[in-house]
Design a protein around this motif. Structure first.
Motif, PDB file in Angstrom:
ATOM      1  N   HIS A 216       0.859  -1.182   0.000  1.00 46.98           N
ATOM      2  CA  HIS A 216       0.000   0.000   0.000  1.00 46.98           C
ATOM      3  C   HIS A 216       0.899   1.237   0.000  1.00 46.98           C
ATOM      4  O   HIS A 216       1.309   1.738   1.042  1.00 46.98           O
ATOM      5  CB  HIS A 216      -0.911  -0.019   1.227  1.00 46.98           C
ATOM      6  CG  HIS A 216      -2.091   0.902   1.129  1.00 46.98           C
ATOM      7  ND1 HIS A 216      -1.983   2.233   0.831  1.00 46.98           N
ATOM      8  CD2 HIS A 216      -3.422   0.659   1.282  1.00 46.98           C
ATOM      9  CE1 HIS A 216      -3.176   2.783   0.832  1.00 46.98           C
ATOM     10  NE2 HIS A 216      -4.078   1.846   1.099  1.00 46.98           N
ATOM     11  N   ASP A 217       1.212   1.741  -1.216  1.00 41.37           N
ATOM     12  CA  ASP A 217       2.199   2.809  -1.348  1.00 41.37           C
ATOM     13  C   ASP A 217       1.797   4.091  -0.628  1.00 41.37           C
ATOM     14  O   ASP A 217       2.638   4.762  -0.025  1.00 41.37           O
ATOM     15  CB  ASP A 217       2.446   3.122  -2.826  1.00 41.37           C
ATOM     16  CG  ASP A 217       3.283   2.046  -3.508  1.00 41.37           C
ATOM     17  OD1 ASP A 217       3.944   1.285  -2.791  1.00 41.37           O
ATOM     18  OD2 ASP A 217       3.274   1.976  -4.751  1.00 41.37           O
ATOM     19  N   ARG A 218       0.524   4.452  -0.682  1.00 40.12           N
ATOM     20  CA  ARG A 218       0.103   5.699  -0.056  1.00 40.12           C
ATOM     21  C   ARG A 218       0.350   5.669   1.447  1.00 40.12           C
ATOM     22  O   ARG A 218       0.893   6.624   2.022  1.00 40.12           O
ATOM     23  CB  ARG A 218      -1.377   5.964  -0.346  1.00 40.12           C
ATOM     24  CG  ARG A 218      -1.846   7.310   0.193  1.00 40.12           C
ATOM     25  CD  ARG A 218      -3.335   7.505  -0.008  1.00 40.12           C
ATOM     26  NE  ARG A 218      -3.760   8.792   0.508  1.00 40.12           N
ATOM     27  CZ  ARG A 218      -5.013   9.105   0.791  1.00 40.12           C
ATOM     28  NH1 ARG A 218      -5.971   8.200   0.597  1.00 40.12           N
ATOM     29  NH2 ARG A 218      -5.327  10.288   1.262  1.00 40.12           N
ATOM     30  N   VAL A 219      -0.034   4.596   2.097  1.00 41.47           N
ATOM     31  CA  VAL A 219       0.177   4.504   3.537  1.00 41.47           C
ATOM     32  C   VAL A 219       1.659   4.426   3.862  1.00 41.47           C
ATOM     33  O   VAL A 219       2.118   4.991   4.865  1.00 41.47           O
ATOM     34  CB  VAL A 219      -0.588   3.299   4.125  1.00 41.47           C
ATOM     35  CG1 VAL A 219      -0.263   3.110   5.600  1.00 41.47           C
ATOM     36  CG2 VAL A 219      -2.089   3.490   3.961  1.00 41.47           C
ATOM     37  N   LEU A 220       2.456   3.774   3.017  1.00 41.42           N
ATOM     38  CA  LEU A 220       3.899   3.731   3.243  1.00 41.42           C
ATOM     39  C   LEU A 220       4.496   5.136   3.237  1.00 41.42           C
ATOM     40  O   LEU A 220       5.327   5.475   4.089  1.00 41.42           O
ATOM     41  CB  LEU A 220       4.579   2.871   2.176  1.00 41.42           C
ATOM     42  CG  LEU A 220       4.515   1.359   2.379  1.00 41.42           C
ATOM     43  CD1 LEU A 220       5.070   0.646   1.146  1.00 41.42           C
ATOM     44  CD2 LEU A 220       5.292   0.942   3.627  1.00 41.42           C
ATOM     45  N   VAL A 221       4.072   5.962   2.277  1.00 41.57           N
ATOM     46  CA  VAL A 221       4.572   7.341   2.228  1.00 41.57           C
ATOM     47  C   VAL A 221       4.137   8.104   3.473  1.00 41.57           C
ATOM     48  O   VAL A 221       4.942   8.790   4.119  1.00 41.57           O
ATOM     49  CB  VAL A 221       4.085   8.048   0.952  1.00 41.57           C
ATOM     50  CG1 VAL A 221       4.426   9.533   1.002  1.00 41.57           C
ATOM     51  CG2 VAL A 221       4.720   7.422  -0.287  1.00 41.57           C
ATOM     52  N   LEU A 222       2.863   7.987   3.849  1.00 44.40           N
ATOM     53  CA  LEU A 222       2.356   8.731   4.994  1.00 44.40           C
ATOM     54  C   LEU A 222       3.043   8.330   6.294  1.00 44.40           C
ATOM     55  O   LEU A 222       3.394   9.189   7.116  1.00 44.40           O
ATOM     56  CB  LEU A 222       0.844   8.522   5.116  1.00 44.40           C
ATOM     57  CG  LEU A 222      -0.016   9.170   4.027  1.00 44.40           C
ATOM     58  CD1 LEU A 222      -1.459   8.704   4.145  1.00 44.40           C
ATOM     59  CD2 LEU A 222       0.064  10.685   4.094  1.00 44.40           C
ATOM     60  N   THR A 223       3.237   7.037   6.499  1.00 46.53           N
ATOM     61  CA  THR A 223       3.871   6.601   7.752  1.00 46.53           C
ATOM     62  C   THR A 223       5.331   7.036   7.807  1.00 46.53           C
ATOM     63  O   THR A 223       5.840   7.348   8.894  1.00 46.53           O
ATOM     64  CB  THR A 223       3.757   5.079   7.928  1.00 46.53           C
ATOM     65  OG1 THR A 223       4.274   4.411   6.776  1.00 46.53           O
ATOM     66  CG2 THR A 223       2.313   4.662   8.154  1.00 46.53           C
ATOM     67  N   ASP A 224       6.006   7.067   6.664  1.00 51.80           N
ATOM     68  CA  ASP A 224       7.368   7.607   6.652  1.00 51.80           C
ATOM     69  C   ASP A 224       7.368   9.098   6.979  1.00 51.80           C
ATOM     70  O   ASP A 224       8.210   9.583   7.751  1.00 51.80           O
ATOM     71  CB  ASP A 224       8.033   7.374   5.292  1.00 51.80           C
ATOM     72  CG  ASP A 224       8.669   6.001   5.168  1.00 51.80           C
ATOM     73  OD1 ASP A 224       8.922   5.367   6.205  1.00 51.80           O
ATOM     74  OD2 ASP A 224       8.924   5.560   4.026  1.00 51.80           O
ATOM     75  N   LEU A 225       6.434   9.832   6.403  1.00 48.31           N
ATOM     76  CA  LEU A 225       6.402  11.277   6.609  1.00 48.31           C
ATOM     77  C   LEU A 225       6.198  11.635   8.073  1.00 48.31           C
ATOM     78  O   LEU A 225       6.927  12.468   8.628  1.00 48.31           O
ATOM     79  CB  LEU A 225       5.290  11.906   5.767  1.00 48.31           C
ATOM     80  CG  LEU A 225       5.517  11.951   4.255  1.00 48.31           C
ATOM     81  CD1 LEU A 225       4.273  12.471   3.547  1.00 48.31           C
ATOM     82  CD2 LEU A 225       6.726  12.802   3.903  1.00 48.31           C
ATOM     83  N   VAL A 226       5.202  11.037   8.734  1.00 46.93           N
ATOM     84  CA  VAL A 226       4.912  11.448  10.114  1.00 46.93           C
ATOM     85  C   VAL A 226       5.987  10.996  11.087  1.00 46.93           C
ATOM     86  O   VAL A 226       6.100  11.545  12.185  1.00 46.93           O
ATOM     87  CB  VAL A 226       3.521  10.951  10.578  1.00 46.93           C
ATOM     88  CG1 VAL A 226       2.421  11.569   9.740  1.00 46.93           C
ATOM     89  CG2 VAL A 226       3.430   9.441  10.591  1.00 46.93           C
ATOM     90  N   ARG A 227       6.806  10.003  10.699  1.00 40.59           N
ATOM     91  CA  ARG A 227       7.913   9.573  11.556  1.00 40.59           C
ATOM     92  C   ARG A 227       9.213  10.289  11.220  1.00 40.59           C
ATOM     93  O   ARG A 227      10.269   9.966  11.774  1.00 40.59           O
ATOM     94  CB  ARG A 227       8.103   8.058  11.439  1.00 40.59           C
ATOM     95  CG  ARG A 227       6.941   7.258  12.023  1.00 40.59           C
ATOM     96  CD  ARG A 227       7.147   5.757  11.928  1.00 40.59           C
ATOM     97  NE  ARG A 227       7.189   5.292  10.531  1.00 40.59           N
ATOM     98  CZ  ARG A 227       7.407   4.036  10.169  1.00 40.59           C
ATOM     99  NH1 ARG A 227       7.600   3.109  11.089  1.00 40.59           N
ATOM    100  NH2 ARG A 227       7.407   3.696   8.898  1.00 40.59           N
ATOM    101  N   GLY A 228       9.161  11.271  10.320  1.00 43.44           N
ATOM    102  CA  GLY A 228      10.350  12.044   9.980  1.00 43.44           C
ATOM    103  C   GLY A 228      11.304  11.333   9.047  1.00 43.44           C
ATOM    104  O   GLY A 228      12.444  11.763   8.880  1.00 43.44           O
ATOM    105  N   ARG A 229      10.847  10.273   8.395  1.00 43.54           N
ATOM    106  CA  ARG A 229      11.687   9.543   7.439  1.00 43.54           C
ATOM    107  C   ARG A 229      11.422  10.115   6.046  1.00 43.54           C
ATOM    108  O   ARG A 229      10.834   9.491   5.174  1.00 43.54           O
ATOM    109  CB  ARG A 229      11.369   8.046   7.513  1.00 43.54           C
ATOM    110  CG  ARG A 229      11.583   7.493   8.920  1.00 43.54           C
ATOM    111  CD  ARG A 229      11.176   6.025   9.052  1.00 43.54           C
ATOM    112  NE  ARG A 229      11.292   5.589  10.435  1.00 43.54           N
ATOM    113  CZ  ARG A 229      11.044   4.349  10.851  1.00 43.54           C
ATOM    114  NH1 ARG A 229      10.662   3.417   9.985  1.00 43.54           N
ATOM    115  NH2 ARG A 229      11.166   4.026  12.133  1.00 43.54           N
TER     116      ARG A 229
END
Length: 371
Positions: free
Chosen positions: A27-40
């Motif tokens: 799930h690419d969208r959730v992968l991007v979002l979870t990286d963003l909010v964790r500062g990755r």
């Protein structure tokens, strides 16, 4: 239609589980979002570059701003929105980039102010003028009212609508040439200018994005703010992960009573004070809607309907637990912070909870350290 398990985990604020499920199911969208909010940010940017999505453009632009890649954020917005719809603050920040100069760690004592028990402040200078600057993680860089900005000579332009508490208000944007905090000198500091900062709220606040320039420790027991260079090891203490949505919205997991799965917007600037006839003034620890209290917190309807009510159970942030707090109910059915990118937020957690600690904000690790 059944919700994807990764998206369901994201919505309930279980960010690590959402990332695991997104990787497992592609799930690419959730992968991007979870990286963003964790500062990755770099992995998120690489994934977005490989498969751009318009619905991810705004959080990607915020990631570029967190990395101080303002040119790229401006170009992304301009490419998607066109010149006329590109937020004017991006052009100004691109033309006048923020700089921070400090020779080492700086300690600033809290200063006297009538709001100091509820909203601590340190002495600073803006455009050469000394003023108390209040600490408020619900804000961006600097936030002030229109009259004060004009008195300081800060030119501004209209910049959409912003939230001030539960109110949406027209906003303006400007840039302060200089902000001095002890031995720290910042130039070209972004300023959000809100007409609601007037009367008793005619304050200047420094928010999350300004603290983000440092390893910042808000040491309430010792009444001081410590600004160390980014990359400095945090002090010993209890570490709790936090997540950063958009430009400045920090959220973290907590609980109430039997619940261990609530998600709080960490807003140290909430000043909701209640004084009963026979007691001292008390600041509310949390702020939520009637429905949030009833459905998520499990508080009975008749209690949640009152403006202030006693917490019958301990309030939690991670493993930290505090009994005996006062809770405040919003006058609105929905708040501007009820969802961060689809993550359900169950209320604000305020200074009344945080003020019992020295707490450090580490934006390299995306962790709080409580001592």
């Amino acid at each position: 239609m059944r919700t994807h398990p990764a998206w369901a985990a994201w919505a309930r604020g279980d960010i690590d589980e959402a990332a695991r499920l997104a990787a497992e199911h592609g799930h690419d969208r959730v992968l991007v979002l979870t990286d963003l909010v964790r500062g990755r940010y770099e992995p998120a940017l690489a994934r977005y570059a490989a498969k751009p999505r318009r619905d991810l453009a705004e959080p990607i632009a915020h990631a570029l701003l967190h990395l101080r890649r303002t040119d790229e954020a401006h170009d992304l917005a301009r490419r998607l929105l066109g010149d006329r719809r590109t937020p004017p603050d991006l052009a100004l920040r691109r033309a006048r980039p923020l700089t921070v100069a400090a020779s080492g760690t700086v300690t600033l004592p809290f200063c006297d102010h009538p709001l100091a028990p509820y909203l601590p402040a340190v002495a600073g200078q803006i455009e050469g003028r000394r003023t108390p600057i209040h600490l408020d993680t619900g804000g961006t860089f600097l936030v002030m009212g229109l009259e004060r900005a004009e008195s300081l000579g800060i030119a501004s332009v209209p910049n959409g609508r912003h939230a001030h508490g539960v109110t949406r208000t027209p906003a303006r944007f400007g840039i302060a040439r200089e902000l001095v905090l002890g031995d720290v000198r910042l130039t070209n500091v972004p300023v959000d200018i809100l007409p609601t900062f007037t009367g008793v709220q005619d304050l200047v606040i420094m928010g999350t994005n300004l603290l983000q320039c440092f390893l910042a420790t808000i040491d309430h027991p010792a009444s001081r703010l410590i600004l160390a260079p980014r990359g400095t090891p945090p002090p010993p203490g209890l570490r709790i992960p936090f997540y950063l949505w958009g430009d400045h919205y920090m959220f973290a997991r907590g609980g109430y009573g039997e619940r261990r799965d609530l998600t709080f917007f960490i807003d140290s600037g909430l000043v909701m004070v209640h004084q009963a006839d026979d007691g001292p003034p008390r600041q509310a620890c949390a702020y939520a809607t009637r429905r949030q209290y009833r459905v998520a917190w499990g508080i009975p309807r008749h209690r949640a309907a009152t403006a202030f009510h006693e917490a019958e159970h301990p309030v939690r942030l991670g493993p930290l637990e505090q009994p005996g707090h006062l809770l405040a109910t919003t006058p609105t059915r929905r708040t501007p912070w009820s969802s961060f990118g689809g993550v359900r937020i169950h209320g604000l957690l305020s200074h009344a909870f945080l003020s019992r600690y020295a707490w450090t904000l580490d934006f390299d690790r995306h962790e709080y350290t409580f001592g």
